[in-house]
Design a protein around this motif. Structure first.
Motif, PDB file in Angstrom:
ATOM      1  N   ARG A 290      15.363 114.895  50.449  1.00  8.87           N
ATOM      2  CA  ARG A 290      16.703 115.277  50.900  1.00  8.87           C
ATOM      3  C   ARG A 290      17.189 116.505  50.137  1.00  8.87           C
TER       4      ARG A 290
ATOM      5  N   ALA B 243      38.577 116.416  57.012  1.00  8.03           N
ATOM      6  CA  ALA B 243      37.995 115.668  55.896  1.00  8.03           C
ATOM      7  C   ALA B 243      37.352 116.646  54.908  1.00  8.03           C
ATOM      8  N   PRO B 244      37.430 116.370  53.612  1.00 11.25           N
ATOM      9  CA  PRO B 244      36.797 117.261  52.630  1.00 11.25           C
ATOM     10  C   PRO B 244      35.275 117.140  52.683  1.00 11.25           C
ATOM     11  N   GLU B 245      34.617 118.142  52.178  1.00 12.06           N
ATOM     12  CA  GLU B 245      33.150 118.118  52.093  1.00 12.06           C
ATOM     13  C   GLU B 245      32.726 117.008  51.139  1.00 12.06           C
ATOM     14  N   PRO B 246      31.595 116.367  51.401  1.00  6.38           N
ATOM     15  CA  PRO B 246      31.133 115.323  50.476  1.00  6.38           C
ATOM     16  C   PRO B 246      30.758 115.924  49.122  1.00  6.38           C
ATOM     17  N   LEU B 247      30.985 115.159  48.080  1.00  8.35           N
ATOM     18  CA  LEU B 247      30.652 115.621  46.733  1.00  8.35           C
ATOM     19  C   LEU B 247      29.149 115.470  46.508  1.00  8.35           C
ATOM     20  N   GLU B 248      28.547 116.491  45.971  1.00 10.63           N
ATOM     21  CA  GLU B 248      27.132 116.447  45.619  1.00 10.63           C
ATOM     22  C   GLU B 248      27.019 116.500  44.106  1.00 10.63           C
TER      23      GLU B 248
END
Length: 87
Positions: A72, A10-15
């Protein structure tokens, strides 16, 4: 039926700019609340008083969201800098 297995990771989550986005949304909720206040009687007469209180609740929950995303964001920056101590 065959079990499905992923063929790639899975790709890294977009920030993105999370803090400004939440702050902007919170401001919009409070502005909507303030804009509706002069028409409080009309909303009450027509059974739409919940619109006013929904905007206030959205602003209040947005304040909690701002607090959360700021913490966060700070934790992510600490982790990236190598200091992974507590939240």
């Amino acid at each position: 039926m065959a079990k499905w297995t992923p063929t790639h990771e899975a790709p890294e989550p977009l920030e993105g700019p999370v803090v400004p986005t939440i702050v902007g949304g919170t401001v919009i909720w409070f502005v909507l609340f303030l804009v509706q206040l002069p028409f409080y009687g009309w909303f009450d007469d027509h059974g739409h008083l919940w619109w006013v209180w929904t905007c206030l609740a959205g602003g209040g929950l947005g304040l909690i969201g701002v607090w959360y995303v700021r913490r966060r964001d700070a934790a992510i920056k600490r982790a990236a800098a190598g200091g992974t101590h507590g939240a």
